[in-house]
Write a protein that holds these residues in place. Structure first.
Motif, PDB file in Angstrom:
ATOM      1  N   UNK A   1       0.794  -1.239   0.000  1.00 56.52           N
ATOM      2  CA  UNK A   1       0.000   0.000   0.000  1.00 56.52           C
ATOM      3  C   UNK A   1       0.817   1.274   0.000  1.00 56.52           C
ATOM      4  N   UNK A   2       2.151   1.149  -0.088  1.00 57.20           N
ATOM      5  CA  UNK A   2       3.053   2.309  -0.206  1.00 57.20           C
ATOM      6  C   UNK A   2       2.796   3.329   0.909  1.00 57.20           C
ATOM      7  N   UNK A   3       2.632   4.599   0.551  1.00 56.51           N
ATOM      8  CA  UNK A   3       2.485   5.654   1.563  1.00 56.51           C
ATOM      9  C   UNK A   3       1.056   5.808   2.073  1.00 56.51           C
ATOM     10  N   UNK A   4       0.169   4.897   1.674  1.00 57.57           N
ATOM     11  CA  UNK A   4      -1.147   4.856   2.308  1.00 57.57           C
ATOM     12  C   UNK A   4      -2.219   5.733   1.680  1.00 57.57           C
ATOM     13  N   UNK A   5      -2.014   6.181   0.442  1.00 54.84           N
ATOM     14  CA  UNK A   5      -3.021   7.062  -0.173  1.00 54.84           C
ATOM     15  C   UNK A   5      -4.375   6.354  -0.302  1.00 54.84           C
ATOM     16  N   UNK A   6      -4.348   5.105  -0.734  1.00 49.04           N
ATOM     17  CA  UNK A   6      -5.616   4.367  -0.877  1.00 49.04           C
ATOM     18  C   UNK A   6      -6.237   4.089   0.492  1.00 49.04           C
ATOM     19  N   UNK A   7      -5.385   3.655   1.436  1.00 50.96           N
ATOM     20  CA  UNK A   7      -5.900   3.362   2.780  1.00 50.96           C
ATOM     21  C   UNK A   7      -6.484   4.620   3.412  1.00 50.96           C
ATOM     22  N   UNK A   8      -5.863   5.754   3.167  1.00 51.05           N
ATOM     23  CA  UNK A   8      -6.374   7.013   3.731  1.00 51.05           C
ATOM     24  C   UNK A   8      -7.781   7.305   3.186  1.00 51.05           C
TER      25      UNK A   8
ATOM     26  N   UNK B   1       5.799  -2.637   8.454  1.00 55.95           N
ATOM     27  CA  UNK B   1       6.896  -2.896   7.525  1.00 55.95           C
ATOM     28  C   UNK B   1       7.095  -4.398   7.415  1.00 55.95           C
ATOM     29  N   UNK B   2       7.062  -4.932   6.209  1.00 55.38           N
ATOM     30  CA  UNK B   2       7.251  -6.370   6.061  1.00 55.38           C
ATOM     31  C   UNK B   2       7.213  -6.785   4.605  1.00 55.38           C
ATOM     32  N   UNK B   3       7.423  -8.086   4.424  1.00 57.79           N
ATOM     33  CA  UNK B   3       7.494  -8.675   3.081  1.00 57.79           C
ATOM     34  C   UNK B   3       6.246  -9.528   2.881  1.00 57.79           C
TER      35      UNK B   3
ATOM     36  N   UNK C   1      10.065  -2.032   4.156  1.00 58.26           N
ATOM     37  CA  UNK C   1      10.493  -0.935   5.048  1.00 58.26           C
ATOM     38  C   UNK C   1      10.855   0.341   4.295  1.00 58.26           C
ATOM     39  N   UNK C   2      11.604   0.219   3.201  1.00 57.55           N
ATOM     40  CA  UNK C   2      12.019   1.444   2.506  1.00 57.55           C
ATOM     41  C   UNK C   2      10.823   2.148   1.856  1.00 57.55           C
ATOM     42  N   UNK C   3       9.776   1.366   1.533  1.00 60.52           N
ATOM     43  CA  UNK C   3       8.620   1.949   0.837  1.00 60.52           C
ATOM     44  C   UNK C   3       7.723   2.743   1.783  1.00 60.52           C
TER      45      UNK C   3
END
Ligand SMILES: C[S@@+](CC[C@H](N)C(=O)[O-])C[C@H]1O[C@@H](n2cnc3c(N)ncnc32)[C@H](O)[C@@H]1O
Length: 174
Positions: free
Chosen positions: A17-24, A57-59, A41-43
């Motif tokens: 979900x990357x930086x959470x735009x959809x979740x927001x 953060x996870x795989x 983690x880096x994302x």
């Protein structure tokens, strides 16, 4: 996806979900749902704090946090079938609700082989994305290819709703 089913959801994990735009957007529209974003983690480093959205953060090949609904938006196109099946299995394990509530929701291209006049342009766009995803060893799928990986991952059924331009919403049932 009916209004009744949306009201029944209590938790959703946006996988990749990357930086959470959809979740927001989901958390704002449906504040009763507890939203989680899973990404590498880096994302998620530097992701903004979002009300009612937790970041993990996870795989996703290893673990997907439990939820009623597991969302995969623009993620399965990253991989060939063998890896996509591994990811789908992790997602299936994460679904905590049996019955109509528990599902995986995929937002992706379903390459349409119908050759109606309006469909030609749509199909050309879908196939162009397929070519683009080959750069990361992924690809877009037609319905038969989607069905095969759903069955391989142990899902029982699915429903495709074409919308969102050239993409579709695919509900996949455990
Ligand atoms: C094409 S982006 C889609 C992002 C977002 N879902 C959207 O619709 O804009 C794919 C996302 O999958 C994440 N991803 C790739 N491999 C992953 C993995 N092994 N575990 C968790 N997330 C992963 C990437 O970091 C990236 O954020």
């Amino acid at each position: 996806i009916t209004a009744t089913s949306l009201r029944a959801w209590t938790s959703l994990v946006d996988t990749g979900g990357a930086h959470g735009a959809t979740a927001e957007a989901i958390a704002k529209a449906l504040p009763h749902i507890n939203c989680t974003v899973l990404d590498l983690p880096h994302a998620i480093a530097g992701a903004p704090a979002i009300s009612n959205v937790q970041f993990v953060a996870g795989d996703l090949f290893e673990y997907v946090p439990p939820a009623d609904v597991v969302l995969l938006k623009w993620v399965l196109c990253l991989w060939q079938d063998e890896d996509a099946v591994k990811v789908l299995r992790r997602c299936k394990e994460a679904i905590i609700s049996r019955g109509a509530k528990g599902k995986v929701i995929i937002v992706e291209v379903v390459i349409d082989s119908s050759m109606s006049r309006d469909g030609v342009l749509l199909r050309e766009t879908q196939v162009l994305f397929d070519v683009q995803m080959m750069h990361v060893d992924g690809g877009e799928r037609d319905e038969k290819q989607w069905r095969e990986i759903f069955l391989e991952a142990g899902f029982s059924d699915y429903k495709i709703t074409p919308m969102l331009g050239f993409r579709s919403i695919i509900e996949v049932y455990p």
